[in-house]
Write an enzyme that holds these catalytic residues in place. Structure first.
Site, PDB file in Angstrom:
ATOM      1  N   HIS A  35      39.565  52.660  51.630  1.00 45.68           N
ATOM      2  CA  HIS A  35      38.892  51.613  51.014  1.00 45.68           C
ATOM      3  C   HIS A  35      38.045  50.523  51.762  1.00 45.68           C
ATOM      4  CE1 HIS A  35      42.332  49.338  50.848  1.00 45.68           C
ATOM      5  NE2 HIS A  35      41.400  48.292  50.628  1.00 45.68           N
TER       6      HIS A  35
HETATM    7  C1  UD1 Z   1      40.236  44.264  47.387  1.00 47.40           C
HETATM    8  C2  UD1 Z   1      40.485  43.447  48.566  1.00 47.40           C
HETATM    9  C3  UD1 Z   1      41.318  44.034  49.612  1.00 47.40           C
HETATM   10  C4  UD1 Z   1      42.515  45.027  49.027  1.00 47.40           C
HETATM   11  C5  UD1 Z   1      41.585  45.837  47.963  1.00 47.40           C
HETATM   12  C6  UD1 Z   1      42.934  46.607  47.497  1.00 47.40           C
HETATM   13  C7  UD1 Z   1      39.088  41.486  49.122  1.00 47.40           C
HETATM   14  C8  UD1 Z   1      38.205  40.885  50.025  1.00 47.40           C
HETATM   15  N1  UD1 Z   1      39.444  42.865  49.122  1.00 47.40           N
HETATM   16  O1  UD1 Z   1      39.301  45.294  48.131  1.00 47.40           O
HETATM   17  O2  UD1 Z   1      41.815  43.303  50.559  1.00 47.40           O
HETATM   18  O3  UD1 Z   1      42.813  45.804  50.152  1.00 47.40           O
HETATM   19  O4  UD1 Z   1      41.420  44.877  47.020  1.00 47.40           O
HETATM   20  O5  UD1 Z   1      42.252  47.355  46.110  1.00 47.40           O
HETATM   21  O6  UD1 Z   1      39.564  40.703  48.291  1.00 47.40           O
HETATM   22  N2  UD1 Z   1      35.906  48.009  41.369  1.00 47.40           N
HETATM   23  C9  UD1 Z   1      36.172  48.757  40.167  1.00 47.40           C
HETATM   24  N3  UD1 Z   1      37.236  48.466  39.314  1.00 47.40           N
HETATM   25  C10 UD1 Z   1      38.131  47.431  39.548  1.00 47.40           C
HETATM   26  C11 UD1 Z   1      37.836  46.793  40.564  1.00 47.40           C
HETATM   27  C12 UD1 Z   1      36.697  46.946  41.785  1.00 47.40           C
HETATM   28  O7  UD1 Z   1      35.193  49.499  39.874  1.00 47.40           O
HETATM   29  O8  UD1 Z   1      39.109  47.156  38.959  1.00 47.40           O
HETATM   30  C13 UD1 Z   1      34.931  48.305  42.134  1.00 47.40           C
HETATM   31  C14 UD1 Z   1      33.695  47.322  41.775  1.00 47.40           C
HETATM   32  O9  UD1 Z   1      32.456  48.403  42.077  1.00 47.40           O
HETATM   33  C15 UD1 Z   1      33.752  46.287  43.011  1.00 47.40           C
HETATM   34  C16 UD1 Z   1      34.324  47.306  44.484  1.00 47.40           C
HETATM   35  O10 UD1 Z   1      35.258  48.228  43.559  1.00 47.40           O
HETATM   36  O11 UD1 Z   1      32.644  46.149  43.358  1.00 47.40           O
HETATM   37  C17 UD1 Z   1      35.291  46.587  45.073  1.00 47.40           C
HETATM   38  O12 UD1 Z   1      36.081  45.662  44.717  1.00 47.40           O
HETATM   39  P1  UD1 Z   1      36.486  44.263  45.369  1.00 47.40           P
HETATM   40  O13 UD1 Z   1      37.749  43.798  44.355  1.00 47.40           O
HETATM   41  O14 UD1 Z   1      35.370  43.491  45.598  1.00 47.40           O
HETATM   42  O15 UD1 Z   1      37.315  44.508  46.583  1.00 47.40           O
HETATM   43  P2  UD1 Z   1      37.989  45.954  47.011  1.00 47.40           P
HETATM   44  O16 UD1 Z   1      37.291  47.064  47.841  1.00 47.40           O
HETATM   45  O17 UD1 Z   1      38.821  46.386  45.910  1.00 47.40           O
END
Ligand code: UD1
Length: 365
Positions: free
Chosen positions: A205
């Site tokens: 991811h």
């Molecule tokens: C975040 C953390 C990362 C961790 C990862 C575990 C930061 C900078 N990154 O990354 O360190 O390893 O979590 O999963 O804090 N989304 C969903 N549903 C959710 C959450 C996210 O669909 O419940 C999608 C959204 O489109 C979002 C994307 O995933 O824009 C990324 O989510 P985000 O929390 O920004 O970062 P992660 O890549 O999950």
């Protein structure tokens, strides 16, 4: 002492679970649990609360996804109000996600002491958002709880006084050891038609691996190669799923029944797969640690790791994105020559108890 502890994203949940239990046993400590809502999908959040028996958050800020600056700002604005209303004596943050950094800054600006659990890890790669979160959080924390001696050394080199650093072990491993028995009961292998040691498990991811079309395409091609030799199970993170769809890669893989995609899995199902697979491919931090303790060979698709002990003591090999190297290492594991690993000091299931012991003895002004 009144503590506010913070969780936001999936890897935070397994870290906070044992801490909440250990803190509850101390008569002089009370805890308020705040969920920032950085992760919000049932499969990325609530499922973990249920499986790991984490009490419902006292406060859910529901910030959701956004750009880094917007998400961080929203968390800070909401958390400032919570701190003003509840006046805690200490804020506890875990890991290295945006919620960790945002809440640490907010507390420090209100002169509320901050404890950071999993402090001192460094990849020395400032293009990773987590590295910025780690550096900022550690620089303003008052109590730095570390998982391994290399983390202590990093902090000391950055000028953190030794009296602020507490080498306590690994709370994520507390959760792993507490749940292996229950994970054995999961039916996930049956559901996916898998046999023990007869499949590889994949998680990916990191923006650096999944956000660019060519990199992600290259990675998927590796797994298309690998599935000729062993089944490949790939629970897809929402970020990766979105990118695969956008780049037309989901379509490309649909005719390969030995490459099995699933939705993000719960903790117990995923742990079951980790315990029974032949090898893991990952870019996650926590999974490098978990496979090391489970003694399952792990190939990390990154050039660096903030967890070098998983390479020196554990089963982890850094393979970057070099297709040839990755397949060579995978073949080595298939021949039974994967890294065996050895025990890592203090990763013994007692880290949260050590943290609670320290917290209950703290003398705050
Ligand atoms: C975040 C953390 C990362 C961790 C990862 C575990 C930061 C900078 N990154 O990354 O360190 O390893 O979590 O999963 O804090 N989304 C969903 N549903 C959710 C959450 C996210 O669909 O419940 C999608 C959204 O489109 C979002 C994307 O995933 O824009 C990324 O989510 P985000 O929390 O920004 O970062 P992660 O890549 O999950």
């Amino acid at each position: 002492m009144k503590i506010i502890s913070v969780v936001g994203a999936r890897p935070n949940f397994m870290k906070i679970a044992p801490i909440i239990k250990a803190v509850k046993k101390k008569k002089n400590l009370t805890n308020i649990l705040v969920h920032t809502g950085q992760h919000y999908d049932k499969k990325m959040s609530k499922l973990f609360f249920d499986e790991l028996d984490i009490p419902k958050p006292d406060i859910n800020m529901e910030v959701g996804s956004d750009t880094h600056a917007q998400q961080t700002a929203k968390i800070m604005m909401g958390f400032e109000k919570i701190l003003i209303d509840h006046k805690p004596d200490l804020v506890l943050v875990v890991g290295d996600v945006n919620s960790t950094m945002a809440c640490a800054i907010t507390a420090a600006k209100l002169n509320i002491p901050v404890g950071h659990i999993e402090a001192g890890l460094r990849s020395f790669d400032r293009t990773m958002p987590e590295e910025i979160n780690r550096l900022v959080t550690d620089s303003i924390s008052d109590f730095l709880f570390t998982t391994s001696i290399d983390a202590d050394q990093n902090l000391k080199k950055e000028g953190v006084p030794a009296k602020k650093i507490f080498l306590v072990g690994n709370v994520m491993i507390d959760t792993l050891l507490a749940n292996t028995r229950q994970a054995k009961n999961s039916r996930i292998m049956n559901r996916l038609g898998l046999k023990e040691r007869d499949f590889a498990l994949v998680t990916l991811h990191r923006p650096s691996n999944v956000d660019e079309k060519n990199d992600l395409k290259n990675i998927i091609e590796i797994f298309l190669q690998l599935q000729k030799h062993t089944k490949v199970v790939f629970p897809i993170h929402p970020r990766t799923h979105r990118k695969m769809e956008e780049f037309g890669l989901l379509k490309k893989t649909k005719d390969f029944p030995r490459l099995i995609f699933t939705e993000p899995l719960g903790y117990l199902d995923f742990l079951n797969l980790m315990m029974h697979c032949r090898m893991v491919f990952t870019d996650s931090g926590g999974i490098q640690e978990e496979t090391s303790v489970l003694r399952i060979p792990c190939l990390t698709l990154r050039e660096n790791t903030e967890r070098p002990i998983t390479v020196t003591y554990g089963t982890n090999v850094l393979v970057g994105l070099d297709k040839k190297r990755i397949l060579r290492e995978a073949e080595r594991i298939l021949r039974g020559q994967g890294k065996k690993g050895r025990e890592i000091p203090l990763w013994d299931g007692q880290a949260a108890r050590r943290i609670a012991d320290i917290l209950s003895e703290l003398k705050l002004k």
